[in-house]
Design an enzyme around this catalytic site. Sequence first.
Site, short mmCIF file in Angstrom:
data_model
loop_
_atom_site.label_atom_id
_atom_site.label_comp_id
_atom_site.label_asym_id
_atom_site.label_seq_id
_atom_site.Cartn_x
_atom_site.Cartn_y
_atom_site.Cartn_z
N GLY A 102 10.38 26.94 31.01
CA GLY A 102 9.27 26.02 30.91
C GLY A 102 9.74 24.62 30.56
O GLY A 102 10.86 24.43 30.07
N GLY A 152 10.66 30.95 31.16
CA GLY A 152 9.45 30.99 31.98
C GLY A 152 9.69 31.55 33.36
O GLY A 152 8.79 32.17 33.95
N GLU A 175 15.94 31.22 24.24
CA GLU A 175 15.09 30.45 23.33
C GLU A 175 15.70 30.22 21.94
O GLU A 175 15.43 29.17 21.32
CB GLU A 175 13.73 31.14 23.19
CG GLU A 175 12.84 31.01 24.42
CD GLU A 175 13.21 31.99 25.52
OE1 GLU A 175 12.62 31.91 26.61
OE2 GLU A 175 14.10 32.85 25.31
N ASP A 183 9.49 34.36 24.78
CA ASP A 183 8.06 34.51 25.02
C ASP A 183 7.84 35.04 26.43
O ASP A 183 8.67 35.79 26.93
CB ASP A 183 7.32 33.18 24.76
CG ASP A 183 7.83 32.04 25.64
OD1 ASP A 183 8.71 32.26 26.50
OD2 ASP A 183 7.33 30.90 25.48
#
Length: 503
Positions: A102, A152, A175, A183
């Site tokens: 992302g 993402g 991350e 996530d």
Amino acid sequence: MLSATFIKGMSRSGARASSRTRAIAQQIMSSSTSAAAPSEFPVLFESKLAMRTYSLNKPKHLNALDETMLSLLRPKIEEWSASDLCRTIVGTTTGANFCAGGDVKAVLKNSSNPETRAQAIDFFKREFEMDYILASLSKPYVAILEGLTMGGGAGLTAYASFRIATENTIFAMPETKIGYCPDVGGNYFLSRLDGEIGTFLALTGGEVKGRDVYELGFATHYIPSRRIPVLLDRLASLEKAIPRVVNNTIEEFSAERLPGEKPYIFSGQVREALDYAFRHDQVEQIFEDLEVLVNHSSVAVSEWAKQTLEALHMRSPTSLKVTLKAIRQGKQMSLSETLQMELNIATAFCNEASPDFKAGITKVLGEKNKVDRPEWSPSSYKDVSEDIVGRFFAKKSPFLVGAPTLSISEALRNQEASNRKLHQYALPTEDEIGAMVRGSHNAGATTGITLDELISTFENLRKGKIGVREKVTEVAQRKCEVVDNGGDGNFVWLKWKHQVESP
């Protein structure tokens, strides 16, 4: 290289080998065509017969997901999902990389300003809802994991029925390197990988490349990238695009391991060390075991432990503890529950529950400095208290005030219950193999199975899938004891080891 693969494929029996050879020949004979100039739109959509394709189209930015891309993707995916004219959905890229994650730099910018913070949190909400919609598709979804498939990007592909890795694939959930936490459902799909591999990848942010992504179980198939265009043509031409037919078609293009290829990275003593060290629910205990393993008699284990410790010391201590708790909880949750937990965690980061989110993104992505350790606070995992971790999970945490709820319809939740079979078309998991050895597999296994019988059973269940023999053999050698009932070698069978042992 093609000739070697061709000869290897011909050594396999039956129609599968013939089909694969025919597919390769088709690829050789097909003439190359120049692609049209790429559009300025960040996502391109194409309809070809009954196949619908979305292509991420921001190659200069490694297809980093942003609000515009999500706004384009969701309505189109929902349209295709409802259309009787669409039978197969394909996700791919116009460039060398599928998606590197992302656009967290934009998220950080918005979250740093109280006036735009809600926009940063809303980005995560929309992203996770998009992932859930893809996970709930009732028709075959084929994702091409070309190049970087991280964060993402992993979320867009993780729930596809068919996830195709190539020699160029680089998979990671990085991350913790930027002071954040996996996530997009990472705590769901990572926790369902074999043993503690998912825990290892979540905490270290380590990369897995090429065929290893397939043998790991994140990808369901491994196909050389040069064969992908012909595969997509074949998929588009299918008259009956049901999952079984789509799977058989993809299998025709699969490639066996060549003699010069490196062996699977998560095997043997190193794999035993990984499962042993990362089995704990406390970060402190993981570090303790790794420090002991540095002095292991095996050079491979010792070197692995040393490199792993170095990687963990570079990560955000707060992120390590938040991630470990999240992945343990994610293993017991449904996908929707995991995504909601991750949305709460993302909200807490945006609400400045930890300064590491800003420190990590600024250092790694802003300054592009991947060598020096960001100024994490606290600087040591020993100083990350339960109170700090509670900021991301506790119901009454002030950092979770205003955390949104994912908008997931009851119909989609029902589809999750029926469609969530991450490993249906992948290599057999370690749990499946263990169930067969113990006699509890739903295929009707009985106790007292030999290695040859175990291999044959899974080759039949997976219909000759490439890599099954190697996977079953490696797991059996590592996880089973050989029992000789009479001591004369007439009845030698496998017994599953239930305890995780020190290597």
